[in-house]
Design an enzyme around this catalytic site. Structure first.
Site, PDB file in Angstrom:
ATOM      1  N   ALA A  91       0.825  -1.218   0.000  1.00 57.26           N
ATOM      2  CA  ALA A  91       0.000   0.000   0.000  1.00 57.26           C
ATOM      3  C   ALA A  91       0.862   1.272   0.000  1.00 57.26           C
ATOM      4  CB  ALA A  91      -0.929  -0.012   1.203  1.00 57.26           C
ATOM      5  N   GLY A  92       2.061   1.190   0.567  1.00 56.36           N
ATOM      6  CA  GLY A  92       2.957   2.361   0.564  1.00 56.36           C
ATOM      7  C   GLY A  92       3.323   2.746  -0.862  1.00 56.36           C
ATOM      8  N   HIS A  93       3.741   1.753  -1.664  1.00 56.12           N
ATOM      9  CA  HIS A  93       4.083   2.035  -3.060  1.00 56.12           C
ATOM     10  C   HIS A  93       2.866   2.584  -3.812  1.00 56.12           C
ATOM     11  CE1 HIS A  93       7.001  -1.370  -2.262  1.00 56.12           C
ATOM     12  NE2 HIS A  93       7.819  -0.438  -2.731  1.00 56.12           N
TER      13      HIS A  93
END
Ligand code: PAF
Length: 275
Positions: free
Chosen positions: A26-28
């Site tokens: 989810a960070g990317h």
């Protein structure tokens, strides 16, 4: 890749680029989302860059999940995905490759514990930016020192690209999302929540006016240790260039690296010191 992007450029469209090492989480995806807000087209690269891993580091076991990465990126509407081979990125082989070295800031903190790491990062990001020639490049704030190194590279080499930083995504207990979290078992993931706990405790002490940096660093260090983590550094620095805080600088960053079993984790928190 150049030919593909040239058509968009000729049409007057702008390009935002998100370099990654894959194993997307989810960070990317939040970086991809941020990129899409800044240009007509989003390009993502996936390349597990061998030159930024030191001897004995996790290059061989770094998680590689190309099929699910491609599915996620398609769902997110990414316009182009670049997955180069080692030979494309380093045509003369790794040992004979031209290197980009950003002095000083590459040698402290992470650089002390991972010698040569930032030369590997700068060398590959320089190549990727030259290949894709984006208007905007997006990096995660999670790797804060990387961001500072790359901003300096872009400035020093007069690269015509705007560098944007996307905020760190966290699990419920505060643990910063990272591909390396997969190396942790459930108990270790709980334990690793203490990194954000220590950063936040020191961050709020600074926001309340404390400026006894050495003592704050020692407190953060102790907090990590009492959670069973092995700190490599816990540092309060100037956000702009990671130099030590000496006078009245207001924009600071608290950074930590820890070992937990055979896993190494990093995190940081930006803090505004009261005026
Ligand atoms: O942050 C990363 O994933 C990597 O360091 C980067 C910027 C893709 C360079 O290999």
């Amino acid at each position: 890749m150049r030919a593909h992007l040239a058509a968009w450029r000729e049409a007057g469209d702008s390009i935002a680029f998100v370099p990654t090492m894959g194993n997307l989480h989810a960070g990317h995806m939040s970086l991809v989302e941020l990129a899409s807000q800044h240009a007509e087209h989003v390009v993502v690269s996936i390349f597990v860059n061998p030159t930024q891993f030191g001897p004995g580091e996790d290059f061989a076991r770094y998680p590689r999940t190309p099929e699910s990465d491609v599915r996620r990126l398609k769902r997110a509407g990414v316009d182009a995905l670049f997955i180069p081979s080692d030979a494309e990125m380093y045509p003369n082989g790794i040992d004979a490759a031209t290197q980009v070295n950003v002095p000083a800031v590459s040698e402290i903190l992470e650089g002390e514990h991972r010698p040569g790491h930032f030369a590997g990062v700068a060398s590959v990001v320089c190549r990727l930016l030259n290949i894709c020639q984006p208007d905007v490049a997006v990096f995660g704030q999670k790797d804060y020192q990387q961001l500072v190194v790359l901003r300096q590279m872009v400035r020093d080499l007069h690269m015509p690209v705007k560098v944007l930083a996307g905020p760190t995504k966290r699990a419920e207990n505060g643990l910063a999302l990272s591909s390396r979290n997969q190396y942790l078992n459930a108990r270790q993931k709980d334990q690793a929540g203490a990194i954000y706990g220590a950063l936040s405790a020191v961050g709020s002490a600074i926001e309340k006016g404390r400026s006894d940096w050495a003592e704050l660093e020692a407190e953060g260090w102790r907090q990590l240790e009492s959670a069973g983590l092995h700190p490599e550094y816990f540092a309060v620095r100037r956000a702009v260039n990671l130099s030590k805080v000496e006078t009245v600088h207001q924009n600071l960053v608290v950074l930590a690296a820890v070992r937990l079993g055979d896993v190494r984790l990093i995190d940081n928190l930006l803090v505004a010191r009261p005026a």
